[in-house]
Design a protein around this motif. Structure first.
Motif, mmCIF file in Angstrom:
data_model
loop_
_atom_site.group_PDB
_atom_site.id
_atom_site.type_symbol
_atom_site.label_atom_id
_atom_site.label_comp_id
_atom_site.label_asym_id
_atom_site.label_seq_id
_atom_site.Cartn_x
_atom_site.Cartn_y
_atom_site.Cartn_z
ATOM 1 N N SER A 313 32.996 39.438 37.317
ATOM 2 C CA SER A 313 33.335 38.415 36.328
ATOM 3 C C SER A 313 34.032 37.213 36.975
ATOM 4 O O SER A 313 34.330 36.231 36.295
ATOM 5 C CB SER A 313 34.252 38.999 35.245
ATOM 6 O OG SER A 313 35.497 39.403 35.790
ATOM 7 N N TYR A 314 34.273 37.290 38.269
ATOM 8 C CA TYR A 314 34.931 36.176 38.961
ATOM 9 C C TYR A 314 34.028 34.950 38.964
ATOM 10 O O TYR A 314 32.819 35.047 39.197
ATOM 11 C CB TYR A 314 35.281 36.572 40.404
ATOM 12 C CG TYR A 314 35.787 35.410 41.222
ATOM 13 C CD1 TYR A 314 37.081 34.941 41.069
ATOM 14 C CD2 TYR A 314 34.950 34.758 42.139
ATOM 15 C CE1 TYR A 314 37.547 33.862 41.810
ATOM 16 C CE2 TYR A 314 35.400 33.682 42.883
ATOM 17 C CZ TYR A 314 36.700 33.236 42.711
ATOM 18 O OH TYR A 314 37.149 32.176 43.441
ATOM 19 N N ARG A 315 34.604 33.793 38.728
ATOM 20 C CA ARG A 315 33.888 32.536 38.798
ATOM 21 C C ARG A 315 34.719 31.552 39.625
ATOM 22 O O ARG A 315 35.893 31.322 39.326
ATOM 23 C CB ARG A 315 33.643 31.936 37.401
ATOM 24 C CG ARG A 315 32.779 32.805 36.495
ATOM 25 C CD ARG A 315 31.345 32.889 37.004
ATOM 26 N NE ARG A 315 30.508 33.704 36.141
ATOM 27 C CZ ARG A 315 30.313 35.013 36.298
ATOM 28 N NH1 ARG A 315 30.919 35.659 37.302
ATOM 29 N NH2 ARG A 315 29.532 35.684 35.481
ATOM 30 N N TYR A 316 34.096 31.005 40.630
ATOM 31 C CA TYR A 316 34.789 29.991 41.440
ATOM 32 C C TYR A 316 34.800 28.692 40.648
ATOM 33 O O TYR A 316 33.746 28.176 40.286
ATOM 34 C CB TYR A 316 34.074 29.814 42.768
ATOM 35 C CG TYR A 316 34.678 28.758 43.661
ATOM 36 C CD1 TYR A 316 36.016 28.819 44.036
ATOM 37 C CD2 TYR A 316 33.913 27.686 44.133
ATOM 38 C CE1 TYR A 316 36.580 27.856 44.853
ATOM 39 C CE2 TYR A 316 34.458 26.720 44.972
ATOM 40 C CZ TYR A 316 35.793 26.811 45.324
ATOM 41 O OH TYR A 316 36.347 25.859 46.135
ATOM 42 N N ALA A 317 35.981 28.161 40.366
ATOM 43 C CA ALA A 317 36.081 26.996 39.487
ATOM 44 C C ALA A 317 37.155 26.037 39.993
ATOM 45 O O ALA A 317 38.244 25.941 39.425
ATOM 46 C CB ALA A 317 36.402 27.437 38.059
ATOM 47 N N PRO A 318 36.868 25.300 41.071
ATOM 48 C CA PRO A 318 37.837 24.313 41.561
ATOM 49 C C PRO A 318 37.931 23.124 40.615
ATOM 50 O O PRO A 318 37.100 22.956 39.711
ATOM 51 C CB PRO A 318 37.257 23.902 42.918
ATOM 52 C CG PRO A 318 35.787 24.126 42.767
ATOM 53 C CD PRO A 318 35.637 25.325 41.874
ATOM 54 N N ASP A 319 38.925 22.292 40.833
ATOM 55 C CA ASP A 319 39.134 21.121 39.983
ATOM 56 C C ASP A 319 38.256 19.948 40.418
ATOM 57 O O ASP A 319 37.649 19.969 41.488
ATOM 58 C CB ASP A 319 40.603 20.692 40.036
ATOM 59 C CG ASP A 319 41.529 21.748 39.451
ATOM 60 O OD1 ASP A 319 41.084 22.480 38.551
ATOM 61 O OD2 ASP A 319 42.688 21.837 39.916
ATOM 62 N N GLY A 320 38.222 18.934 39.591
ATOM 63 C CA GLY A 320 37.653 17.651 39.950
ATOM 64 C C GLY A 320 36.135 17.616 40.004
ATOM 65 O O GLY A 320 35.432 18.479 39.471
ATOM 66 N N ALA A 321 35.648 16.583 40.699
ATOM 67 C CA ALA A 321 34.202 16.364 40.775
ATOM 68 C C ALA A 321 33.498 17.517 41.480
ATOM 69 O O ALA A 321 32.381 17.893 41.096
ATOM 70 C CB ALA A 321 33.922 15.048 41.509
ATOM 71 N N PHE A 322 34.156 18.091 42.472
ATOM 72 C CA PHE A 322 33.523 19.205 43.164
ATOM 73 C C PHE A 322 33.404 20.402 42.224
ATOM 74 O O PHE A 322 32.392 21.118 42.232
ATOM 75 C CB PHE A 322 34.317 19.590 44.415
ATOM 76 C CG PHE A 322 33.659 20.657 45.239
ATOM 77 C CD1 PHE A 322 32.493 20.393 45.926
ATOM 78 C CD2 PHE A 322 34.207 21.930 45.312
ATOM 79 C CE1 PHE A 322 31.871 21.385 46.690
ATOM 80 C CE2 PHE A 322 33.606 22.921 46.070
ATOM 81 C CZ PHE A 322 32.425 22.649 46.759
ATOM 82 N N GLY A 323 34.400 20.605 41.390
ATOM 83 C CA GLY A 323 34.336 21.697 40.423
ATOM 84 C C GLY A 323 33.194 21.509 39.437
ATOM 85 O O GLY A 323 32.518 22.480 39.062
ATOM 86 N N GLN A 324 32.962 20.284 39.012
ATOM 87 C CA GLN A 324 31.844 20.016 38.107
ATOM 88 C C GLN A 324 30.510 20.325 38.798
ATOM 89 O O GLN A 324 29.592 20.903 38.192
ATOM 90 C CB GLN A 324 31.878 18.557 37.669
ATOM 91 C CG GLN A 324 33.095 18.204 36.820
ATOM 92 C CD GLN A 324 33.150 16.725 36.479
ATOM 93 O OE1 GLN A 324 32.216 15.968 36.745
ATOM 94 N NE2 GLN A 324 34.262 16.299 35.882
ATOM 95 N N ALA A 325 30.406 19.955 40.069
ATOM 96 C CA ALA A 325 29.179 20.237 40.816
ATOM 97 C C ALA A 325 28.965 21.738 40.983
ATOM 98 O O ALA A 325 27.835 22.228 40.898
ATOM 99 C CB ALA A 325 29.235 19.551 42.185
#
Length: 438
Positions: A313-325
C-alpha cells in the motif's frame, strides 16, 4: 606503486601531528600514569648501519617501502589497528618460523583447484618476517615469497584469536596507509578532531555532493569512497545512495543519515523494500534494522513504512512538481505504459529537490509497488546521470524502451528487476478465458 615518490617522513609526521588519544589511550593514561609523550607514535629513524646489520642478521634485503619506513621511524605504535599495537625497531624483528604449525593446516586444504594466492598463503607461515612486538595475539607478517614487480612483499595481519584467514596487504606501505585511514575513522566523530586531512576530505565530500546532483555520479562516487574510508560523516550514506541506484549491491543501509527525520520518507522505504526482498529468499527472516540509533519518532515512522511496503500500500508521493509527475507516471504504469511512466519521471527529474543537503536522488521511487519495477538498473544509472535539484548539465541519452509492441509481452519471459516481480493482466470481452503465462 612508485615508492621513490612517497615521502615517509611527511606521511608519518602528518600522522603524528594529527594524533590525539583514543578511548583506549585515555584508559591507559588514567590507569598507568602514562603521559602523552609516552604514547607518541614515532621513533627516531634507523641509521643505514642499523638496517644493514639487521639485513645481514636475517639474510635478506628489506622491500622498498619497509626500508623507507625504517629510515623515517625505527618502529611505530600502530594505535591498536587490527590488534597490532607496536611495530618493532629493526633490531627487534625476526623470522616468524611458524611456531603454531599453520603451514601444515593450510596445506591440507590445498587441491588442484587451489588458486595461486591460496598456495602462497599456505607457504607464508614458514618464510614470513615478523614485525610486531606488542599485540593482542596478532601478528604482522611480511612475506618474501609473495612479491610484486616493484619488489614489494605482501604483508599479512593474522588475528590469532579470530579463527579467520589473515588480512592481506600488497605491501608494507599499503598496510600503513590503511592503518592511517583507520586512525582517522576511529576519531572522525570526536569533538575537536579537525586537521588539514579532515578539511580536505570534507571539501571532497562537498564537491561530491555537487558532482552527484549535476549528474556526474562516477566522479562523486570516487570522492565519497575515499572520504568513507576515513570515516567522514555522511560520506557512507551518500555513497550508498549512489550504489543503490547504480545496482552495485553491498546492502542498503545509509548509516547516520537514517536518523535524520528529513530523509525518512526517502531512505527508509528503500531499506524496507530491500529488507523484505532479503527475507523473502531467506530461511531465517530477520528483524528490520535501520543500522543506526534513531529517536522514537523515526523508529515509529520506519515501522509504519515497513508495514505499507509489506502490504504493497506504500505510495511514493514527494512534494511539488516532481510529486505531480510521479503521480502521473504511476497512473501510466498502472495501465501498463511503463515506458511512458519512465519518460514522465525522467522529464521531471530536474525539478526534484532534496529535503536536506545529504540526499542525492529520489530513493523512495524504488519502494513504490507500481513505480519500483520501472526503475531498472539501466534507468537507475540514467537517473544518476541526470542533473537535478537546479544543477545544470547535459542530460544522458535515454535508455531504450522496454515495453514490446502489441501483445508480444504475453509470450515473453517475465522481466524481473531488483525491486519487485511485475505482472500484467489483460481482460478481453467476449473471449473464452484461458490460462496464460503472466
Amino acid at each position: 606503486m612508485n615508492e621513490s615518490r612517497f615521502n615517509w617522513h611527511d606521511f608519518l609526521s602528518r600522522w603524528q601531528d594529527e594524533w590525539i588519544p583514543g578511548e583506549d589511550d585515555l584508559e591507559d593514561m588514567e590507569e598507568g600514569g602514562v603521559s602523552l609523550a609516552d604514547l607518541a607514535l614515532a621513533a627516531p629513524p634507523a641509521t643505514r648501519e642499523e638496517i644493514a646489520v639487521a639485513e645481514e642478521r636475517l639474510g635478506t634485503r628489506f622491500p622498498p617501502s619497509y626500508r623507507g619506513f625504517l629510515q623515517a621511524s625505527n618502529g611505530w605504535r600502530v594505535d591498536g589497528t587490527a590488534s597490532i599495537y607496536r611495530l618493532g625497531a629493526v633490531h627487534e624483528i625476526g623470522w616468524f618460523g611458524d611456531p603454531f604449525g599453520m603451514t601444515e593446516a593450510y596445506r591440507q586444504e590445498l587441491s588442484e583447484r587451489s588458486t595461486e594466492q591460496e598456495v602462497l598463503l599456505a607457504g607464508m607461515w614458514e618464510r614470513a618476517l615478523r614485525l610486531e612486538t606488542d599485540s593482542d595475539m596478532s601478528y604482522a607478517l611480511l612475506d618474501p615469497g609473495d612479491t610484486d614487480e616493484d619488489g614489494e612483499w605482501a604483508l599479512y595481519v593474522y588475528k590469532g584469536w579470530s579463527g579467520e584467514f589473515p588480512d592481506r596487504y600488497p605491501s608494507f606501505r599499503a598496510f600503513m596507509e590503511e592503518a592511517y585511514r583507520d586512525f582517522h575513522a576511529n576519531r572522525a566523530n570526536m569533538p575537536g578532531f579537525v586537521n588539514d586531512t579532515t578539511r580536505a576530505l570534507d571539501a571532497g565530500v562537498e564537491r561530491a555532493r555537487q558532482e552527484a546532483l549535476g549528474g556526474r555520479w562516477q566522479t562523486a562516487r570516487e570522492l565519497l569512497d575515499e572520504a568513507r574510508r576515513y570515516g567522514r560523516p555522511s560520506a557512507w550514506g551518500m555513497l550508498r545512495q549512489i550504489d543503490t541506484l547504480a545496482h552495485r549491491g553491498g546492502g542498503h543501509g545509509f548509516h547516520e543519515l537514517v536518523a535524520d527525520p528529513r530523509y525518512t520518507d526517502e531512505l527508509v522505504p528503500s531499506m524496507a523494500a530491500a529488507h523484505l526482498r532479503h527475507d523473502r529468499h531467506s530461511a531465517f527472516p530477520g528483524r528490520f534494522v535501520l543500522g543506526t540509533e534513531t529517536d522514537d519518532a523515526v523508529g515509529a515512522a520506519a515501522d509504519a513504512i515497513l508495514a505499507r511496503v509489506r502490504d504493497r500500500s506504500y505510495r511514493y508521493a514527494p512534494d511539488g512538481a516532481f510529486g505531480q509527475a510521479v503521480a502521473e507516471a504511476r497512473e501510466a504504469a498502472r495501465w501498463g505504459d511503463t515506458d511512458g511512466a519512465w519518460r514522465t519521471i525522467r522529464a521531471a527529474l530536474p525539478s526534484w529537490s532534496p529535503p536536506g543537503p545529504d540526499l542525492l536522488a529520489p530513493l523512495g521511487l524504488l519502494a513504490d509497488p507500481v513505480l519500483g519495477p520501472v526503475v531498472t538498473p539501466e534507468r537507475g544509472r540514467e537517473l544518476l546521470a541526470t542533473p537535478r535539484a537546479g544543477r545544470s548539465g547535459t542530460a544522458p541519452a535515454p535508455v531504450a524502451d522496454l515495453d514490446p509492441p502489441g501483445l508480444r509481452w504475453l509470450a515473453d519471459t517475465p522481466r524481473r528487476n531488483a525491486a519487485y516481480d511485475s505482472y500484467r493482466c489483460l481482460w478481453v470481452e467476449g473471449v473464452e478465458g484461458r490460462c496464460c503465462r503472466p
